[in-house]
Scaffold this motif. Structure first.
Motif, PDB file in Angstrom:
ATOM      1  N   THR A 169     -20.769  32.358 -11.381  1.00 23.06           N
ATOM      2  CA  THR A 169     -20.622  30.961 -11.812  1.00 23.06           C
ATOM      3  C   THR A 169     -19.283  30.381 -11.382  1.00 23.06           C
ATOM      4  O   THR A 169     -19.214  29.241 -10.869  1.00 23.06           O
ATOM      5  N   LEU A 170     -18.195  31.124 -11.587  1.00 19.95           N
ATOM      6  CA  LEU A 170     -16.870  30.619 -11.230  1.00 19.95           C
ATOM      7  C   LEU A 170     -16.730  30.443  -9.719  1.00 19.95           C
ATOM      8  O   LEU A 170     -16.075  29.512  -9.250  1.00 19.95           O
ATOM      9  N   ARG A 171     -17.352  31.328  -8.941  1.00 19.47           N
ATOM     10  CA  ARG A 171     -17.283  31.166  -7.488  1.00 19.47           C
ATOM     11  C   ARG A 171     -18.082  29.952  -7.019  1.00 19.47           C
ATOM     12  O   ARG A 171     -17.693  29.270  -6.072  1.00 19.47           O
ATOM     13  N   ILE A 172     -19.183  29.678  -7.696  1.00 16.31           N
ATOM     14  CA  ILE A 172     -19.923  28.453  -7.373  1.00 16.31           C
ATOM     15  C   ILE A 172     -19.077  27.226  -7.685  1.00 16.31           C
ATOM     16  O   ILE A 172     -19.039  26.256  -6.906  1.00 16.31           O
ATOM     17  N   MET A 173     -18.355  27.252  -8.829  1.00 15.56           N
ATOM     18  CA  MET A 173     -17.456  26.146  -9.151  1.00 15.56           C
ATOM     19  C   MET A 173     -16.354  26.021  -8.102  1.00 15.56           C
ATOM     20  O   MET A 173     -15.961  24.913  -7.717  1.00 15.56           O
ATOM     21  N   LEU A 230       1.195  18.408  -1.291  1.00 13.12           N
ATOM     22  CA  LEU A 230       1.354  18.824  -2.677  1.00 13.12           C
ATOM     23  C   LEU A 230       0.038  18.674  -3.445  1.00 13.12           C
ATOM     24  O   LEU A 230      -0.368  19.578  -4.187  1.00 13.12           O
ATOM     25  N   VAL A 231      -0.644  17.534  -3.251  1.00 13.16           N
ATOM     26  CA  VAL A 231      -1.933  17.327  -3.926  1.00 13.16           C
ATOM     27  C   VAL A 231      -2.943  18.375  -3.471  1.00 13.16           C
ATOM     28  O   VAL A 231      -3.694  18.938  -4.278  1.00 13.16           O
ATOM     29  N   GLY A 232      -2.958  18.669  -2.164  1.00 12.48           N
ATOM     30  CA  GLY A 232      -3.895  19.662  -1.649  1.00 12.48           C
ATOM     31  C   GLY A 232      -3.637  21.054  -2.205  1.00 12.48           C
ATOM     32  O   GLY A 232      -4.578  21.796  -2.515  1.00 12.48           O
ATOM     33  N   ILE A 233      -2.359  21.409  -2.346  1.00  8.97           N
ATOM     34  CA  ILE A 233      -2.030  22.727  -2.896  1.00  8.97           C
ATOM     35  C   ILE A 233      -2.461  22.824  -4.354  1.00  8.97           C
ATOM     36  O   ILE A 233      -3.004  23.848  -4.801  1.00  8.97           O
ATOM     37  N   VAL A 234      -2.233  21.745  -5.137  1.00  6.17           N
ATOM     38  CA  VAL A 234      -2.633  21.759  -6.548  1.00  6.17           C
ATOM     39  C   VAL A 234      -4.147  21.870  -6.668  1.00  6.17           C
ATOM     40  O   VAL A 234      -4.670  22.642  -7.487  1.00  6.17           O
ATOM     41  N   TYR A 235      -4.872  21.091  -5.857  1.00  5.83           N
ATOM     42  CA  TYR A 235      -6.328  21.184  -5.890  1.00  5.83           C
ATOM     43  C   TYR A 235      -6.792  22.586  -5.485  1.00  5.83           C
ATOM     44  O   TYR A 235      -7.675  23.176  -6.105  1.00  5.83           O
ATOM     45  N   GLY A 236      -6.197  23.091  -4.421  1.00  2.00           N
ATOM     46  CA  GLY A 236      -6.628  24.387  -3.929  1.00  2.00           C
ATOM     47  C   GLY A 236      -6.302  25.525  -4.875  1.00  2.00           C
ATOM     48  O   GLY A 236      -6.995  26.559  -4.879  1.00  2.00           O
ATOM     49  N   ALA A 237      -5.264  25.356  -5.694  1.00  2.03           N
ATOM     50  CA  ALA A 237      -4.860  26.438  -6.597  1.00  2.03           C
ATOM     51  C   ALA A 237      -5.962  26.770  -7.595  1.00  2.03           C
ATOM     52  O   ALA A 237      -6.260  27.947  -7.839  1.00  2.03           O
ATOM     53  N   LEU A 238      -6.581  25.730  -8.169  1.00  2.64           N
ATOM     54  CA  LEU A 238      -7.646  25.997  -9.132  1.00  2.64           C
ATOM     55  C   LEU A 238      -8.843  26.640  -8.447  1.00  2.64           C
ATOM     56  O   LEU A 238      -9.442  27.598  -8.968  1.00  2.64           O
ATOM     57  N   GLY A 239      -9.219  26.113  -7.278  1.00  2.00           N
ATOM     58  CA  GLY A 239     -10.365  26.676  -6.576  1.00  2.00           C
ATOM     59  C   GLY A 239     -10.152  28.132  -6.211  1.00  2.00           C
ATOM     60  O   GLY A 239     -11.052  28.975  -6.384  1.00  2.00           O
ATOM     61  N   LEU A 240      -8.944  28.449  -5.715  1.00  2.00           N
ATOM     62  CA  LEU A 240      -8.655  29.846  -5.378  1.00  2.00           C
ATOM     63  C   LEU A 240      -8.604  30.713  -6.629  1.00  2.00           C
ATOM     64  O   LEU A 240      -9.029  31.870  -6.612  1.00  2.00           O
ATOM     65  N   GLY A 241      -8.073  30.149  -7.719  1.00  2.00           N
ATOM     66  CA  GLY A 241      -8.045  30.907  -8.965  1.00  2.00           C
ATOM     67  C   GLY A 241      -9.434  31.260  -9.451  1.00  2.00           C
ATOM     68  O   GLY A 241      -9.694  32.376  -9.917  1.00  2.00           O
ATOM     69  N   LEU A 242     -10.366  30.311  -9.347  1.00  4.18           N
ATOM     70  CA  LEU A 242     -11.747  30.588  -9.744  1.00  4.18           C
ATOM     71  C   LEU A 242     -12.383  31.620  -8.821  1.00  4.18           C
ATOM     72  O   LEU A 242     -13.153  32.481  -9.265  1.00  4.18           O
ATOM     73  N   TRP A 243     -12.072  31.539  -7.559  1.00  2.00           N
ATOM     74  CA  TRP A 243     -12.635  32.471  -6.589  1.00  2.00           C
ATOM     75  C   TRP A 243     -12.125  33.895  -6.850  1.00  2.00           C
ATOM     76  O   TRP A 243     -12.879  34.869  -6.769  1.00  2.00           O
ATOM     77  N   VAL A 244     -10.831  34.004  -7.159  1.00  2.00           N
ATOM     78  CA  VAL A 244     -10.233  35.323  -7.396  1.00  2.00           C
ATOM     79  C   VAL A 244     -10.734  35.910  -8.710  1.00  2.00           C
ATOM     80  O   VAL A 244     -10.881  37.138  -8.856  1.00  2.00           O
ATOM     81  N   SER A 245     -11.020  35.041  -9.699  1.00  2.00           N
ATOM     82  CA  SER A 245     -11.442  35.527 -11.013  1.00  2.00           C
ATOM     83  C   SER A 245     -12.754  36.286 -10.945  1.00  2.00           C
ATOM     84  O   SER A 245     -13.056  37.094 -11.820  1.00  2.00           O
ATOM     85  N   GLY A 246     -13.525  36.027  -9.921  1.00  2.00           N
ATOM     86  CA  GLY A 246     -14.798  36.719  -9.787  1.00  2.00           C
ATOM     87  C   GLY A 246     -15.855  36.099 -10.666  1.00  2.00           C
ATOM     88  O   GLY A 246     -15.606  35.167 -11.434  1.00  2.00           O
ATOM     89  N   GLY A 247     -17.058  36.580 -10.563  1.00  2.00           N
ATOM     90  CA  GLY A 247     -18.151  36.006 -11.332  1.00  2.00           C
ATOM     91  C   GLY A 247     -18.894  34.973 -10.504  1.00  2.00           C
ATOM     92  O   GLY A 247     -18.285  34.136  -9.828  1.00  2.00           O
TER      93      GLY A 247
END
Length: 445
Positions: free
Chosen positions: A113-117, A94-111
């Motif tokens: 800077t966000l992909r570096i984050m 559960l913790v891994g999914i929550v952590y991964g959700a933000l990272g994947l969201g930033l990756w999908v958002s494009g840009g």
């Protein structure tokens, strides 16, 4: 985690030690603070570049997931069935999914800077897995699986948005290379830790075996000598026709038997199984016989100063064993100064546990104990004295008495750099009304 099998109701179930899991995997421990600091920096940058509400919702989700993981660890017994690890893996997922959700969201958002984050968050998860779970093989494999899935999802999104482009090929190859290298480093680190643990265990086993061999050999040698004296004198007494000679031989056999009883009492003290009679008594009262007793073993060129601090709490210990331990330390200090010198026996509050323990320390002006021998001197039958002048049971006996009395003992260089200081702490009890005044004495050989 180490396991053993218990049988209950005809069903054999493996029992696992969970103490290391609870200690190393605690989500709110101090060792996790650098990881949270990195996450806070990333969240700050994301708030500036992205949606603050999204970050706030994600932080709340992280705290809830971490709280569930903490509760699962808190409810985990120190030892229990192997199946209980499933709860920890579930909250870890559960913790891994929550952590991964933000990272994947930033990756999908494009840009850029966000992909570096997004990559920084993935890197933080990888470093956390390597540092916090390198000693927990099950949790480490689970983390590697989660990190691999999150990396492959990022690669999949690249191919979904821009298939067959040069940028997609390059980023995919770089991410796969980093993932493979990280897994390789993690496995090497895990194997290196296992080899170091195995080597340390082997060295500890060899040290225990060496100590046991030395101990059993010394005991067998001492008892063989005593039995030889007893049996020899009894045989001679049986053959002797004169009463006076027979009585002398029997007396010698009896003295040897008494030395055997004394050796047995030392061995019991060494094994922490001596029959102690602890009482609550002031240190001043316990120290009163020491000057007279020390005067019998000191030579004229030796000087012993005894100092007892005022208003010390009572000590809970066996007075006779305490006095014997102090006399043993005084004897060692005397032998360390063959040409004479001054030694100081002080009794005061423990610097490590004020009000809860009383410290007895003896400082001499001898040649000192080398650094590499400070732990070895407590081994049974180890002695630095010439052959025939030391049994090697003195300090081990003192340490056995101290530890059996719930105390602690150490040996260190004297404060002035010359000589040795040996001290031990004994548990204290609340001070009784009417403090005993300070007692100071001096014993000379």
């Amino acid at each position: 985690m180490t396991g053993a099998r218990d049988t209950l109701g005809g069903i054999s179930e493996e029992q696992v030690d969970y103490t290391e899991v609870k200690r190393l995997d605690a989500p709110f421990s101090a060792r996790q603070m650098p990881y949270y600091l990195l996450l806070a920096i990333c969240c700050g940058i994301i708030v500036i570049k992205g949606d603050p509400k999204l970050v706030l919702a994600w932080v709340i989700a992280v705290l809830l997931a971490k709280g569930l993981h903490h509760l699962a660890l808190a409810r985990l017994p120190d030892r229990g069935p192997k199946r209980l690890i499933r709860r920890i893996l579930a909250t870890q997922l559960l913790v891994g999914i929550v952590y991964g959700a933000l990272g994947l969201g930033l990756w999908v958002s494009g840009g850029e800077t966000l992909r570096i984050m997004s990559l920084l968050l993935l890197n933080a998860a990888a470093l956390n897995a390597l540092s916090a779970r390198s000693r927990l093989p099950v949790q480490l494999r689970f983390d590697l699986w989660l990190i691999s899935v999150m990396t492959l999802l990022r690669i999949g999104w690249l191919w979904y948005k821009a298939p067959m482009t040069m940028e997609t090929w390059m980023l995919s190859a770089a991410l796969l290379a980093i993932l493979i290298y990280f897994i390789h480093v993690t496995i090497d680190f895990r194997n290196m830790r296992q080899r170091l643990n195995a080597r340390s265990s082997a060295q500890d086993a060899l040290a225990r075996q060496r100590s046991m061999t030395q101990f059993t050999g010394g005991v067998a040698h001492d008892f063989n000598n005593l039995l030889t004296v007893v049996l020899g004198n009894m045989e001679l007494a049986r053959l002797s026709a004169r009463d006076g000679e027979r009585d002398e031989l029997i007396g010698e056999a009896e003295r040897a038997a008494r030395r055997g009883a004394e050796l047995t009492s030392r061995l019991l003290a060494l094994s922490r199984n001596a029959r102690l009679a602890p009482v609550s008594e002031s240190p001043e009262e316990m120290m009163k016989p020491i000057p007279a007793l020390a005067g019998r073993i000191l030579r004229p060129e030796h000087r012993l100063d005894i100092s007892v601090e005022r208003n010390l709490p009572a000590v809970f210990a066996d007075p006779t064993s305490l006095q014997a331990a102090l006399l043993e330390l005084i004897t060692n200090a005397r032998d360390a100064m063959p040409d004479g010198g001054q030694m100081t026996l002080s009794v005061n509050q423990s610097a490590d546990a004020p009000g809860q323990a009383v410290r007895f320390s003896l400082t001499d002006a001898g040649s000192g104990v080398p650094d590499h021998l400070r732990d070895t001197v407590f081994e049974p039958y180890f002695t630095t004295k010439p052959r025939g002048q030391g049994s090697g049971l003195g300090l081990p006996m003192v340490r056995g008495f101290v530890e059996q009395s719930a105390g602690e003992m150490h040996i260190e260089p004297a404060p002035n750099g010359q000589g040795t200081r040996v001290w031990f702490d004994l548990p204290a009890v609340p001070v009784r009304e009417g403090a005993v005044p300070r007692a100071e004495g001096m014993a000379r050989g």
